[in-house]
Design a protein around this motif. Structure first.
Motif, PDB file in Angstrom:
ATOM      1  N   LEU A  89     -22.325   2.507 -29.425  1.00 16.11           N
ATOM      2  CA  LEU A  89     -23.509   3.306 -29.082  1.00 16.11           C
ATOM      3  C   LEU A  89     -24.612   2.396 -28.537  1.00 16.11           C
ATOM      4  N   ALA A  90     -24.840   1.277 -29.182  1.00  7.63           N
ATOM      5  CA  ALA A  90     -25.872   0.343 -28.719  1.00  7.63           C
ATOM      6  C   ALA A  90     -25.544  -0.181 -27.314  1.00  7.63           C
ATOM      7  N   ARG A  91     -24.281  -0.493 -27.052  1.00  3.19           N
ATOM      8  CA  ARG A  91     -23.870  -0.970 -25.720  1.00  3.19           C
ATOM      9  C   ARG A  91     -24.079   0.101 -24.659  1.00  3.19           C
ATOM     10  N   LEU A  92     -23.716   1.334 -25.005  1.00  2.00           N
ATOM     11  CA  LEU A  92     -23.856   2.433 -24.046  1.00  2.00           C
ATOM     12  C   LEU A  92     -25.325   2.723 -23.741  1.00  2.00           C
ATOM     13  N   GLU A  93     -26.179   2.602 -24.754  1.00  3.88           N
ATOM     14  CA  GLU A  93     -27.611   2.829 -24.528  1.00  3.88           C
ATOM     15  C   GLU A  93     -28.176   1.791 -23.560  1.00  3.88           C
ATOM     16  N   VAL A  94     -27.736   0.557 -23.683  1.00  3.95           N
ATOM     17  CA  VAL A  94     -28.174  -0.489 -22.749  1.00  3.95           C
ATOM     18  C   VAL A  94     -27.641  -0.180 -21.347  1.00  3.95           C
ATOM     19  N   ALA A  95     -26.362   0.178 -21.274  1.00  6.82           N
ATOM     20  CA  ALA A  95     -25.759   0.483 -19.970  1.00  6.82           C
ATOM     21  C   ALA A  95     -26.420   1.685 -19.315  1.00  6.82           C
ATOM     22  N   ASN A  96     -26.939   2.599 -20.128  1.00  6.67           N
ATOM     23  CA  ASN A  96     -27.531   3.825 -19.596  1.00  6.67           C
ATOM     24  C   ASN A  96     -29.031   3.690 -19.335  1.00  6.67           C
ATOM     25  N   ASP A  97     -29.586   2.533 -19.558  1.00  4.69           N
ATOM     26  CA  ASP A  97     -30.998   2.311 -19.270  1.00  4.69           C
ATOM     27  C   ASP A  97     -31.208   2.504 -17.768  1.00  4.69           C
ATOM     28  N   PRO A  98     -32.188   3.305 -17.364  1.00  7.03           N
ATOM     29  CA  PRO A  98     -32.410   3.537 -15.929  1.00  7.03           C
ATOM     30  C   PRO A  98     -32.613   2.247 -15.142  1.00  7.03           C
ATOM     31  N   ARG A  99     -33.140   1.219 -15.787  1.00  6.41           N
ATOM     32  CA  ARG A  99     -33.338  -0.057 -15.097  1.00  6.41           C
ATOM     33  C   ARG A  99     -32.006  -0.715 -14.749  1.00  6.41           C
ATOM     34  N   THR A 100     -30.997  -0.504 -15.591  1.00 10.17           N
ATOM     35  CA  THR A 100     -29.672  -1.059 -15.310  1.00 10.17           C
ATOM     36  C   THR A 100     -29.094  -0.412 -14.058  1.00 10.17           C
ATOM     37  N   GLU A 101     -29.162   0.911 -14.004  1.00 14.58           N
ATOM     38  CA  GLU A 101     -28.658   1.610 -12.820  1.00 14.58           C
ATOM     39  C   GLU A 101     -29.443   1.197 -11.580  1.00 14.58           C
ATOM     40  N   ARG A 102     -30.747   1.083 -11.725  1.00 18.29           N
ATOM     41  CA  ARG A 102     -31.582   0.682 -10.591  1.00 18.29           C
ATOM     42  C   ARG A 102     -31.212  -0.726 -10.127  1.00 18.29           C
ATOM     43  N   TYR A 103     -30.941  -1.608 -11.063  1.00 17.18           N
ATOM     44  CA  TYR A 103     -30.530  -2.969 -10.716  1.00 17.18           C
ATOM     45  C   TYR A 103     -29.274  -2.938  -9.842  1.00 17.18           C
ATOM     46  N   PHE A 104     -28.275  -2.159 -10.260  1.00 17.83           N
ATOM     47  CA  PHE A 104     -27.035  -2.095  -9.489  1.00 17.83           C
ATOM     48  C   PHE A 104     -27.239  -1.411  -8.140  1.00 17.83           C
ATOM     49  N   GLN A 105     -28.155  -0.451  -8.068  1.00 19.94           N
ATOM     50  CA  GLN A 105     -28.480   0.155  -6.773  1.00 19.94           C
ATOM     51  C   GLN A 105     -29.103  -0.883  -5.843  1.00 19.94           C
ATOM     52  N   LEU A 106     -30.048  -1.652  -6.375  1.00 19.23           N
ATOM     53  CA  LEU A 106     -30.701  -2.684  -5.573  1.00 19.23           C
ATOM     54  C   LEU A 106     -29.717  -3.780  -5.174  1.00 19.23           C
ATOM     55  N   LEU A 107     -28.855  -4.168  -6.113  1.00 17.70           N
ATOM     56  CA  LEU A 107     -27.835  -5.173  -5.812  1.00 17.70           C
ATOM     57  C   LEU A 107     -26.959  -4.699  -4.652  1.00 17.70           C
ATOM     58  N   ALA A 108     -26.576  -3.438  -4.677  1.00 15.41           N
ATOM     59  CA  ALA A 108     -25.769  -2.886  -3.587  1.00 15.41           C
ATOM     60  C   ALA A 108     -26.548  -2.885  -2.278  1.00 15.41           C
ATOM     61  N   THR A 109     -27.803  -2.499  -2.328  1.00 15.74           N
ATOM     62  CA  THR A 109     -28.629  -2.450  -1.119  1.00 15.74           C
ATOM     63  C   THR A 109     -28.792  -3.834  -0.512  1.00 15.74           C
ATOM     64  N   VAL A 110     -29.146  -4.796  -1.342  1.00 14.37           N
ATOM     65  CA  VAL A 110     -29.371  -6.159  -0.864  1.00 14.37           C
ATOM     66  C   VAL A 110     -28.107  -6.739  -0.240  1.00 14.37           C
ATOM     67  N   ASN A 111     -26.960  -6.402  -0.809  1.00 17.73           N
ATOM     68  CA  ASN A 111     -25.697  -6.963  -0.325  1.00 17.73           C
ATOM     69  C   ASN A 111     -25.009  -6.088   0.715  1.00 17.73           C
ATOM     70  N   GLY A 112     -25.620  -4.969   1.074  1.00 12.93           N
ATOM     71  CA  GLY A 112     -25.036  -4.101   2.088  1.00 12.93           C
ATOM     72  C   GLY A 112     -23.834  -3.307   1.598  1.00 12.93           C
TER      73      GLY A 112
END
Length: 136
Positions: A89-112
């Motif tokens: 549960l603790a791991r999933l809560e970290v993974a579900n943090d909106p900042r985590t998703e935003r990080y991966f969105q930005l990572l994708a954008t920066v890398n095309g």
């Protein structure tokens, strides 16, 4: 991002595969496969449960949680018990943090890369179900 909700399952799966390859592709192949298998299993299982009208607080959700915790247990060599469910549960809560998703969105954008589809609704359901079913 809205177009990700209208793409086919095959296309969504391709995007996730590409994203996982690009973000953890340098890791050991077993780690990459593990991330991929667990991600798809959780997403597919929870989406089926939601489509069937299973709510996180329902007794039927307990069976879904047990199946998913067992999948994590197989990968991480853990036994399904209250302690492991709490740690998961603790791991999933970290993974579900909106900042985590935003990080991966930005990572994708920066890398095309194509951004990965959101897992927020899936993780929201799984987290709520784990809270309702904290022990096997």
């Amino acid at each position: 991002m809205p177009e990700l909700t209208t793409i086919s399952d095959a296309e969504r799966r391709r995007i996730v595969h590409e994203f996982v390859d690009e973000t953890v592709g340098d890791a050991h192949p077993e780690v990459v496969a593990m991330v991929r298998d667990l991600t798809f299993r959780v997403r597919d299982t929870v989406e089926l449960a939601r489509a069937a009208g299973i709510t996180p607080e329902s007794p039927r959700a307990g069976h879904v949680v047990a199946a998913l915790v067992a999948a994590y247990g197989e990968v991480f060599d853990r036994v399904d018990d209250a302690g492991y469910r709490s740690a998961l549960l603790a791991r999933l809560e970290v993974a579900n943090d909106p900042r985590t998703e935003r990080y991966f969105q930005l990572l994708a954008t920066v890398n095309g890369w194509t951004p990965p589809p959101t897992l927020t609704p899936v993780l929201d359901w799984f987290i709520a179900a784990l809270r309702q079913h904290p022990a096997p």
